[in-house]
Scaffold this motif. Structure first.
Motif, PDB file in Angstrom:
ATOM      1  N   ILE A  54      -1.271   6.764  -2.388  1.00 22.61           N
ATOM      2  CA  ILE A  54      -0.722   6.667  -3.733  1.00 22.61           C
ATOM      3  C   ILE A  54       0.217   5.471  -3.849  1.00 22.61           C
ATOM      4  O   ILE A  54       0.155   4.687  -4.792  1.00 22.61           O
ATOM      5  CB  ILE A  54       0.015   7.974  -4.104  1.00 22.61           C
ATOM      6  CG1 ILE A  54      -0.988   9.101  -4.308  1.00 22.61           C
ATOM      7  CG2 ILE A  54       0.854   7.781  -5.355  1.00 22.61           C
ATOM      8  CD1 ILE A  54      -0.358  10.434  -4.619  1.00 22.61           C
ATOM      9  N   ALA A  55       1.087   5.329  -2.843  1.00 24.23           N
ATOM     10  CA  ALA A  55       2.046   4.222  -2.883  1.00 24.23           C
ATOM     11  C   ALA A  55       1.316   2.882  -2.913  1.00 24.23           C
ATOM     12  O   ALA A  55       1.785   1.914  -3.519  1.00 24.23           O
ATOM     13  CB  ALA A  55       2.982   4.296  -1.680  1.00 24.23           C
ATOM     14  N   SER A 113      -1.316   2.132  -4.407  1.00 24.15           N
ATOM     15  CA  SER A 113      -1.990   1.811  -5.664  1.00 24.15           C
ATOM     16  C   SER A 113      -1.136   0.943  -6.581  1.00 24.15           C
ATOM     17  O   SER A 113      -1.592   0.493  -7.623  1.00 24.15           O
ATOM     18  CB  SER A 113      -2.388   3.107  -6.390  1.00 24.15           C
ATOM     19  OG  SER A 113      -1.245   3.818  -6.784  1.00 24.15           O
ATOM     20  N   ILE A 114       0.125   0.695  -6.229  1.00 23.09           N
ATOM     21  CA  ILE A 114       0.924  -0.217  -7.045  1.00 23.09           C
ATOM     22  C   ILE A 114       0.508  -1.666  -6.841  1.00 23.09           C
ATOM     23  O   ILE A 114       0.819  -2.526  -7.657  1.00 23.09           O
ATOM     24  CB  ILE A 114       2.419  -0.110  -6.715  1.00 23.09           C
ATOM     25  CG1 ILE A 114       2.669  -0.563  -5.276  1.00 23.09           C
ATOM     26  CG2 ILE A 114       2.948   1.260  -6.969  1.00 23.09           C
ATOM     27  CD1 ILE A 114       3.919  -1.355  -5.131  1.00 23.09           C
ATOM     28  N   ALA A 118      -1.967  10.884   2.261  1.00 23.51           N
ATOM     29  CA  ALA A 118      -2.205  10.909   0.813  1.00 23.51           C
ATOM     30  C   ALA A 118      -1.068  10.235   0.063  1.00 23.51           C
ATOM     31  O   ALA A 118      -1.286   9.469  -0.887  1.00 23.51           O
ATOM     32  CB  ALA A 118      -2.361  12.367   0.349  1.00 23.51           C
ATOM     33  N   LEU A 119       0.140  10.499   0.508  1.00 21.00           N
ATOM     34  CA  LEU A 119       1.318   9.859  -0.077  1.00 21.00           C
ATOM     35  C   LEU A 119       1.200   8.331   0.037  1.00 21.00           C
ATOM     36  O   LEU A 119       1.440   7.589  -0.917  1.00 21.00           O
ATOM     37  CB  LEU A 119       2.549  10.364   0.673  1.00 21.00           C
ATOM     38  CG  LEU A 119       3.968  10.092   0.208  1.00 21.00           C
ATOM     39  CD1 LEU A 119       4.934  10.910   1.044  1.00 21.00           C
ATOM     40  CD2 LEU A 119       4.353   8.626   0.267  1.00 21.00           C
ATOM     41  N   VAL A 134       9.153   3.716   0.842  1.00 19.18           N
ATOM     42  CA  VAL A 134       8.075   4.676   1.072  1.00 19.18           C
ATOM     43  C   VAL A 134       7.991   5.030   2.559  1.00 19.18           C
ATOM     44  O   VAL A 134       7.876   6.200   2.929  1.00 19.18           O
ATOM     45  CB  VAL A 134       6.732   4.137   0.546  1.00 19.18           C
ATOM     46  CG1 VAL A 134       5.587   5.044   0.978  1.00 19.18           C
ATOM     47  CG2 VAL A 134       6.773   4.015  -0.970  1.00 19.18           C
TER      48      VAL A 134
END
Lengths: 210, 210
Positions: free
Chosen positions: B202-203, B205-206, B198-199, B179
């Motif tokens: 999201i990453a 959230s794993i 924002a990217l 990432v």
DNA sequence: GTCTTTCTGTAGCGATCACTAGACAAATGT
DNA sequence: ACATTTGTCTAGTGATCGCTACAGAAAGAC
């Protein structure tokens, strides 16, 4: 605009072509060029590297392909058809954006670590730090277009109610793109297929289960 | 091994140094070199580019820094201290691997899009497609070391029971690395700070919520 | 056969690459 | 003052870059 076909791209020997026929196969020479540019990038692959690898003299190369830049353009186009089409195929064939991205990540792990081929993605690595700005810009566009294609596929799913209405399509697409690009880098840095596949599965877990 | 200090790295003028003093400031010249290599990479930055940007003649450059390769080594070291230390800091200071990775991703989004600086990460881009294998290998090691550092931080959390025992530490670390590397690429491709942030979210959230 | 067309091999073009020899300039040591 | 040390400047080194002029070789057209 009828009989005039570019003599450089023609197979040279079949009927109608006068003069001495080309002594090498254009397609296999192009394939060698693809491998060379894929492995070492645009700038680090010299014309003398190319002539040695393709097995032809410099004048033959220039007669058949134009110049180094035009040869690279042709390499990029053919690479797109042969090795980078899995992304478009997944976006077109899979029923949901999530399924498409899942397939892209899994196939990228395989494609980027295929044996007997350069590792990683030519789009991602062949024109970084490029002296000629246009060459770098060409592949930059390819990368951004790929992300935009994922984004519009996500938007379609949102519109169809397959994804929550408040989904950030752009960020989600950029996330998928970043993972793919990072996978390409790590393939070049020595990561195994199994490692990239495991990485891809983790990245997929951000997507809401359907 | 006592008074003998490398005369190239010494500030030149203070007491004890004989001969004509250096007419430029070594540190600011090095900073200019950092920016040049950061933006254009090792190969695409020529010595004449460097002399022009650093404002010194070629013999002065060679006297002060050795050769292009040694200058680049010094650039990499100083870049690591000045611009890439946020990763090590996060790993050392944050209480959990998740918090460390979260901070790394957020700070990467900022660092890679800082105005008035080249976009992205020098480690990731300055020596791709490098004619000299050692230079490319040097930065490859930096990248793999960074991922390994994250991996061992994750293992520590697993050992301490802060992460599930069946966590795939290597894959999780590679994911974070991918990432970050993808964010660097996208920063170079024109992504904004907001998009990268924002990217990154999201990453993140794993990771299992703590 | 000869003419024309096209491709191939040699050999080399000017430009740029990283790098440096040698003369002069500017400081310290005595 | 003078010798010594070190930095800067001009000018150029050989090597490689992408590319091409030119002559000879190999095909079809007549």
């Amino acid at each position: 605009m009828e009989r005039t076909q570019d003599p450089r791209t023609v197979p040279a020997s079949p009927a109608g072509r006068r003069g001495r026929p080309r002594s090498f196969d254009r397609e296999t020479a192009l394939e060698k060029a693809i491998m060379a540019f894929w492995e070492h990038g645009y700038e680090a692959t010299s014309v003398s590297d190319l002539t040695r690898i393709m097995g032809i003299g410099a004048p033959s190369l220039y007669a058949a392909f134009g110049d180094k830049r035009a040869l690279f353009d042709e390499v990029v186009a053919e690479y797109g058809r042969r090795y980078a089409a899995f992304g478009e195929r997944a976006l077109a064939e899979e029923p949901t954006a999530r399924a498409a991205v899942a397939r892209i990540l899994r196939e990228a792990a395989e494609c980027y670590t295929a044996p007997d081929r350069p590792q990683g993605c030519l789009y991602a690595h062949a024109a970084t730090n490029c002296t000629s700005p246009e060459v770098g810009e060409r592949l930059r566009e390819k990368r951004n277009e790929a992300i935009a294609a994922v984004e519009s596929r996500i938007r379609a799913d949102i519109a169809a109610g397959r994804l929550p209405a408040d989904t950030d399509a752009r960020a989600l697409a950029r996330h998928a793109g970043a993972v793919v690009q990072g996978m390409s880098q790590q393939a070049r840095d020595g990561a195994s297929r199994a490692e990239l596949t495991a990485l891809a599965e983790i990245a997929l877990s951000i997507w809401p289960r359907t």
